[in-house]
Design an enzyme around this catalytic site. Structure first.
Site, mmCIF file in Angstrom:
data_model
loop_
_atom_site.group_PDB
_atom_site.id
_atom_site.type_symbol
_atom_site.label_atom_id
_atom_site.label_comp_id
_atom_site.label_asym_id
_atom_site.label_seq_id
_atom_site.Cartn_x
_atom_site.Cartn_y
_atom_site.Cartn_z
ATOM 1 N N ASP A 11 -0.494 3.957 7.611
ATOM 2 C CA ASP A 11 0.087 3.346 6.432
ATOM 3 C C ASP A 11 -0.498 1.937 6.264
ATOM 4 O OD1 ASP A 11 1.818 3.033 4.251
ATOM 5 O OD2 ASP A 11 3.399 2.206 5.511
ATOM 6 N N ASP A 13 1.100 -0.909 3.732
ATOM 7 C CA ASP A 13 2.121 -1.934 3.504
ATOM 8 C C ASP A 13 3.114 -1.962 4.661
ATOM 9 O OD1 ASP A 13 1.276 -2.774 0.814
ATOM 10 O OD2 ASP A 13 1.830 -0.745 0.236
#
Length: 267
Positions: A11, A13
């Site tokens: 991922d 963010d």
């Protein structure tokens, strides 16, 4: 790179950066994973930026990357619609440039107002009442309704801001219909990851409800970092470490990487 190493689907963010600020140690951790023979790919529910801009942001953060290393929920939404709609079909993009680019790349025609065959809702800061009116009217008139994701919040320096899920909830409330979801952890994203990166991997993320659920859907291990929306004491709008916890939990990517390398080396 050895073929036995699984792909690490990371991922962005809350893992690599918060807003425009890189998280300390993340770039070095990714370099260490690559040095150990892993392919590191990036799978983001943030649909706001075109894929090329996400790759450029990674490079600016000290992480060499190309567009082929990145999948966003915008790409997932466009791929989902392109598989069902006629080429050139009008799709109302209640979303940012990432969705507009993805729709165009998929052969669809992004529009800003009805009539539209479908509506895609994604994170963008320009969302207002008039856009809510146009998007919900198109859905009420029968347009297919797709949300890039349902993440309620988005981590930035100093806290969180509303995420795509908050915008999708507003459109769903006004339209009286729930959306299909294209991004993590739903089937369209699972299929994209398998097609692009293969059948063996591990998911790294900061949100058990999406990243952890994606790992379960793929049948892969989940590694949780506490540098984003999940913390040991969950903040308002954040998430807690699940019980039982995932097999890997660390404060950040820098702390996680040595454990991942040791675990895979040990088999």
């Amino acid at each position: 790179m050895t073929s036995q190493r699984p792909v690490i689907c990371c991922d962005l963010d809350g893992v690599v950066w918060r807003g425009d600020q890189p998280i300390p140690g993340a770039a070095t951790g990714i370099a260490d994973l690559r040095e150990a023979g892993f392919r590191v790919a990036f799978v983001s529910n943030n649909s706001s930026q075109p894929v090329g801009e996400v790759a450029d942001k990674l490079v600016a953060a000290g992480v060499p990357a190309s567009s082929g290393d990145v999948i966003t929920s915008a790409v997932s939404a466009a791929t989902l619609l392109a598989s069902a709609l006629d080429p050139g079909a009008p799709v109302l993009a209640c979303a940012g440039p990432g969705v507009v680019e993805a729709l165009e790349t998929a052969g669809l025609r992004p529009v800003t107002r009805p009539p539209a065959t479908a509506v895609v809702v994604g994170l963008h800061r320009g969302f207002d009442f008039d856009e809510l009116d146009r998007a919900s009217a198109a859905v009420r008139d029968g347009a297919r309704f797709v949300a890039t994701n349902l993440d309620a919040t988005y981590p930035v320096p100093g806290g969180m801001i509303p995420g795509s899920g908050a915008i999708a909830a507003a459109v769903a409330t006004a339209a009286g219909r729930a959306p299909e979801v294209a991004g993590k952890p739903e089937r369209p994203m699972v299929e994209l990851i398998r097609a692009r990166f293969g059948s063996s991997g591990l998911v790294v993320g900061d949100r058990p409800s999406t990243d952890g659920a994606l790992a379960r859907a793929l049948g892969w291990p989940f590694a949780l970092v506490l540098s984003g929306v999940t913390q040991r004491d969950a903040p308002p709008g954040g998430e807690s470490i699940p019980e039982p916890p995932p097999p890997f939990v660390a404060d950040d990517l820098a702390g996680l990487v040595p454990r991942l390398v040791d675990a895979t080396t040990a088999g």
